[in-house]
Design a protein around this motif. Structure first.
Motif, PDB file in Angstrom:
ATOM      1  N   ASP A  11       0.607  -9.912  -0.906  1.00  0.00           N
ATOM      2  CA  ASP A  11       0.788  -9.712  -1.916  1.00  0.00           C
ATOM      3  C   ASP A  11       1.358 -11.068  -2.855  1.00  0.00           C
ATOM      4  O   ASP A  11       1.475 -11.724  -4.304  1.00  0.00           O
ATOM      5  CB  ASP A  11       2.112  -8.735  -2.609  1.00  0.00           C
ATOM      6  CG  ASP A  11       2.984  -8.262  -4.301  1.00  0.00           C
ATOM      7  OD1 ASP A  11       1.815  -8.055  -4.946  1.00  0.00           O
ATOM      8  OD2 ASP A  11       3.961  -7.848  -3.789  1.00  0.00           O
ATOM      9  N   LEU A  47       1.746  -6.251   3.777  1.00  0.00           N
ATOM     10  CA  LEU A  47       1.792  -6.169   2.108  1.00  0.00           C
ATOM     11  C   LEU A  47       2.628  -7.312   1.635  1.00  0.00           C
ATOM     12  O   LEU A  47       1.320  -7.933   0.711  1.00  0.00           O
ATOM     13  CB  LEU A  47       2.161  -4.689   2.239  1.00  0.00           C
ATOM     14  CG  LEU A  47       2.249  -3.976   0.659  1.00  0.00           C
ATOM     15  CD1 LEU A  47       0.909  -4.093   0.213  1.00  0.00           C
ATOM     16  CD2 LEU A  47       2.943  -3.088   0.447  1.00  0.00           C
ATOM     17  N   ARG A  48       3.452  -7.711   1.658  1.00  0.00           N
ATOM     18  CA  ARG A  48       4.093  -8.937   1.227  1.00  0.00           C
ATOM     19  C   ARG A  48       3.655 -10.321   1.601  1.00  0.00           C
ATOM     20  O   ARG A  48       3.486 -10.592   0.522  1.00  0.00           O
ATOM     21  CB  ARG A  48       5.272  -8.544   2.108  1.00  0.00           C
ATOM     22  CG  ARG A  48       6.841  -9.919   1.353  1.00  0.00           C
ATOM     23  CD  ARG A  48       7.739 -10.241   2.195  1.00  0.00           C
ATOM     24  NE  ARG A  48       8.614  -8.557   1.822  1.00  0.00           N
ATOM     25  CZ  ARG A  48       9.193  -8.575   2.742  1.00  0.00           C
ATOM     26  NH1 ARG A  48       9.550  -8.955   4.006  1.00  0.00           N
ATOM     27  NH2 ARG A  48       9.693  -6.930   2.641  1.00  0.00           N
ATOM     28  N   THR A  69       2.775  -5.540  -6.682  1.00  0.00           N
ATOM     29  CA  THR A  69       3.603  -4.543  -6.640  1.00  0.00           C
ATOM     30  C   THR A  69       4.147  -4.257  -7.489  1.00  0.00           C
ATOM     31  O   THR A  69       4.591  -2.935  -7.350  1.00  0.00           O
ATOM     32  CB  THR A  69       4.371  -4.675  -5.178  1.00  0.00           C
ATOM     33  OG1 THR A  69       4.594  -5.486  -5.102  1.00  0.00           O
ATOM     34  CG2 THR A  69       2.975  -4.171  -3.866  1.00  0.00           C
ATOM     35  N   ASP A  70       4.724  -5.339  -8.207  1.00  0.00           N
ATOM     36  CA  ASP A  70       5.810  -4.706  -9.381  1.00  0.00           C
ATOM     37  C   ASP A  70       4.842  -4.149 -10.517  1.00  0.00           C
ATOM     38  O   ASP A  70       5.508  -3.204 -11.164  1.00  0.00           O
ATOM     39  CB  ASP A  70       6.676  -6.001  -9.749  1.00  0.00           C
ATOM     40  CG  ASP A  70       7.081  -6.548  -8.423  1.00  0.00           C
ATOM     41  OD1 ASP A  70       7.814  -6.293  -7.864  1.00  0.00           O
ATOM     42  OD2 ASP A  70       6.863  -8.088  -8.994  1.00  0.00           O
ATOM     43  N   ALA A 127       2.433  -2.696  -9.693  1.00  0.00           N
ATOM     44  CA  ALA A 127       1.638  -1.579  -9.050  1.00  0.00           C
ATOM     45  C   ALA A 127       2.622  -0.095  -9.279  1.00  0.00           C
ATOM     46  O   ALA A 127       2.560   0.868  -9.857  1.00  0.00           O
ATOM     47  CB  ALA A 127       1.436  -1.466  -7.933  1.00  0.00           C
ATOM     48  N   ALA A 128       4.273  -0.569  -9.016  1.00  0.00           N
ATOM     49  CA  ALA A 128       5.465   0.356  -9.274  1.00  0.00           C
ATOM     50  C   ALA A 128       5.473   0.341 -10.798  1.00  0.00           C
ATOM     51  O   ALA A 128       5.549   1.545 -11.518  1.00  0.00           O
ATOM     52  CB  ALA A 128       6.299  -0.435  -8.715  1.00  0.00           C
ATOM     53  N   TYR A 168       4.670 -10.349  -9.455  1.00  0.00           N
ATOM     54  CA  TYR A 168       4.002  -9.814  -7.851  1.00  0.00           C
ATOM     55  C   TYR A 168       3.312  -8.867  -8.203  1.00  0.00           C
ATOM     56  O   TYR A 168       3.231  -7.371  -9.699  1.00  0.00           O
ATOM     57  CB  TYR A 168       4.680  -9.681  -6.550  1.00  0.00           C
ATOM     58  CG  TYR A 168       5.299 -11.308  -6.151  1.00  0.00           C
ATOM     59  CD1 TYR A 168       4.889 -11.777  -5.331  1.00  0.00           C
ATOM     60  CD2 TYR A 168       6.958 -11.136  -6.720  1.00  0.00           C
ATOM     61  CE1 TYR A 168       5.482 -12.982  -5.154  1.00  0.00           C
ATOM     62  CE2 TYR A 168       7.706 -11.817  -5.753  1.00  0.00           C
ATOM     63  CZ  TYR A 168       6.826 -12.834  -5.321  1.00  0.00           C
ATOM     64  OH  TYR A 168       7.585 -14.305  -5.066  1.00  0.00           O
TER      65      TYR A 168
END
Length: 182
Positions: free
Chosen positions: A11, A7-8, A154-155, A157-158, A152
């Protein structure tokens, strides 16, 4: 553990690809979107327009949108960013003209995206047409945050998840308070 590493890596690859995306319109439109979203100016202006021109429904939509945006800002900037310290994408990925506006705070989560999603989600629950209109700039804010190298994926998405949770909480709060008060 392997999934976290995958995932990282995904990302990082998505961020690098988005930052390097250089379609002609992106360098013209996205900086304007970022400027409008800075300090929630875009959402405050939308709330004023809805409250002034939308009658009772517009005033309620503006109130819940502003309330949800405030809750999302507190949750993302005052709570989550303090708990999760994450570096922003590397400076050598980002064009020099975008480095001036990069915040110093934690990258995780995106407060701009949290505010955009909270406002849009809360407004949509009261006035779906206005919520749909707000969804376009909200998506553009999320794209801009990755494209500018500030976050990123994921940032973002969060931030979206926090924003939608704040919208749900603000919409449910009156019913919950009423239920527990009596």
């Amino acid at each position: 553990m392997r999934r976290v590493v995958d995932l990282r890596e995904m990302d990082r690859r998505l961020a690098r690809r988005a930052i390097s995306w250089n379609a002609p319109w992106t360098r013209r439109v996205l900086p304007a979107v970022e400027e409008a979203a800075e300090h929630t100016k875009l959402w405050c202006a939308a709330a004023v327009v809805m409250a002034a021109a939308g009658g009772w429904r517009g005033r309620v939509a503006a109130a819940v949108g502003t309330g949800a945006m405030t809750v999302a800002q507190v949750l993302s900037n005052a709570v989550a960013k303090q708990l999760c310290s994450r570096h922003r994408p590397p400076e050598d990925w980002v064009p020099p003209e975008d480095l001036d506006d990069r915040p110093d705070s934690s990258s995780f989560p995106s407060g701009h995206t949290a505010a955009a999603c909270a406002f849009t989600g809360a407004v949509a629950s009261v006035w779906p047409a206005a919520g749909a209109a707000c969804a376009v700039p909200a998506v553009m804010v999320a794209v801009e945050r990755v494209h500018s190298g500030a976050h990123y994926p994921t940032d973002v998405a969060a931030g979206c998840a926090i924003g939608l949770a704040a919208a749900t909480l603000v919409r449910a709060a009156p019913r919950l308070l009423w239920r527990h008060a009596f």
